[in-house]
Design an enzyme around this catalytic site. Sequence first.
Site, PDB file in Angstrom:
ATOM      1  CG  ASP A  94      -1.988   0.938   1.296  1.00  0.00           C
ATOM      2  OD1 ASP A  94      -2.399   1.384   0.210  1.00  0.00           O
ATOM      3  OD2 ASP A  94      -2.493   1.235   2.401  1.00  0.00           O
ATOM      4  N   GLY A 191      -7.902   8.247   7.183  1.00  0.00           N
ATOM      5  CA  GLY A 191      -8.072   8.541   8.597  1.00  0.00           C
ATOM      6  C   GLY A 191      -9.517   8.626   9.050  1.00  0.00           C
TER       7      GLY A 191
HETATM    8  P1  13P Z   1      -9.033   4.710   5.558  1.00  0.00           P
HETATM    9  O1  13P Z   1      -8.133   5.541   6.429  1.00  0.00           O
HETATM   10  O2  13P Z   1     -10.243   5.463   5.141  1.00  0.00           O
HETATM   11  O3  13P Z   1      -9.343   3.394   6.146  1.00  0.00           O
HETATM   12  O4  13P Z   1      -8.215   4.424   4.191  1.00  0.00           O
HETATM   13  C1  13P Z   1      -7.267   3.394   4.112  1.00  0.00           C
HETATM   14  C2  13P Z   1      -6.473   3.453   2.865  1.00  0.00           C
HETATM   15  O5  13P Z   1      -6.772   4.121   1.911  1.00  0.00           O
HETATM   16  C3  13P Z   1      -5.273   2.601   2.807  1.00  0.00           C
HETATM   17  O6  13P Z   1      -4.517   2.834   1.661  1.00  0.00           O
HETATM   18  O1  G3H Z   2      -3.236   4.787   3.664  1.00  0.00           O
HETATM   19  C1  G3H Z   2      -2.709   4.551   4.726  1.00  0.00           C
HETATM   20  C2  G3H Z   2      -3.058   3.307   5.443  1.00  0.00           C
HETATM   21  O2  G3H Z   2      -4.159   3.519   6.285  1.00  0.00           O
HETATM   22  C3  G3H Z   2      -1.849   2.779   6.166  1.00  0.00           C
HETATM   23  O3  G3H Z   2      -1.530   3.580   7.237  1.00  0.00           O
HETATM   24  O4  G3H Z   2       0.893   4.131   6.961  1.00  0.00           O
HETATM   25  O5  G3H Z   2      -0.231   4.224   9.207  1.00  0.00           O
HETATM   26  O6  G3H Z   2       0.243   2.022   8.113  1.00  0.00           O
HETATM   27  P1  G3H Z   2      -0.072   3.479   7.917  1.00  0.00           P
HETATM   28 ZN    ZN Z   3      -4.546   4.811   0.930  1.00  0.00          ZN
END
Ligand code: 13P
Ligand code: G3H
Ligand code: ZN
Length: 333
Positions: A94, A191
Amino acid sequence: MVSYKDLGLVNTREMFAKAIKGGYAIPAFNFNNMEQLQAIIKAAAEEKSPVILQVSKGARNYANATLLRYMAEGAVEYAKELGWEHPQIVLHLDHGDSFELCKDCVDNGFSSVMIDGSHLPYEENVELTKKVCEYAHKYDVTVEGELGVLAGVEDEVSSDHHTYTDPEEVVDFVTRTGVDSLAISIGTSHGAYKFTPEQCTRDPKTGRLVPPPLAFDVLEGVEAKIPGFPIVLHGSSSVPQEYVDIINENGGKLPNAIGIPEEELRKAAKMDVCKINIDSDSRLAMTAAVRKVFNEKPAEFDPRKYLGPARDEMEKLYKHKIINVLGSDGKAE
Ligand code: 13P
Ligand code: G3H
Ligand code: ZN
């Protein structure tokens, strides 16, 4: 080199094609620890839903990259043990922020990576995304790119401020980069504070904040330019108010936390949106359950007694998302 194929994982190509045709979306749930992973796999296996296990750079740093890879391999075996004969599980990076990080994931068992060049000038985003695609595709690993910047709570949720994806750029971007899916910006954000109270109205009956709608015209504009191309939505937690209430009633402090209404996500899933990212809702479910145990049973100090209820709550949440929001249940029999 560790190939994801040897770990029993799959890439996103076929599952996205099926999701677009079938009018549903694949859940992409982030995980950092064993309880989250157990809950995700249990929900996906019991509902027979294809699932994307999503790992951020922060998660890799937190949990250890090697351990996470073995956890994903273990997840496939756990799914089979739960009676899911042919698990369709993706291990996805991600928000990859460099070629080197994406390469490291491709080399270490990931079946899909995101290269997030959305904050770069357009030409640099194209160049970086293309480089990642060229490397990943040699190993049949699929790549997600991003165009448009997700709104932060400080931004106006308005296309005038150029935070939304520009449909005029998408054909050029997907053609020149060779990307397999495209994350776009239509008003979601990361968030638990997706909108400021000033951007919302209030429900006169409940007094709850009501967020402004997503920019479906932008999504339609993108779809018109690249029909049938897999679209991804980040920042798609709905911030369930029952969890916010439990957290606040048990010593937490999350005033005015607000997310994306689930009906809007359901509508997007029926369109060409075939991957919906959810992380914050799982964090809220876990925190609500843990806070409740701590508050109600102050003498408890066995982690299984508070992480167990947290895991159960997350499993409930994931099943709800799969069945009622994404519509992916029964799509991986
Ligand atoms: P949320 O913070 O809305 O759960 O989004 C998560 C996300 O986009 C991870 O890449
Ligand atoms: O988009 C972000 C995801 O919610 C992952 O969050 O970088 O705190 O693991 P993180
Ligand atoms: Zn994201």
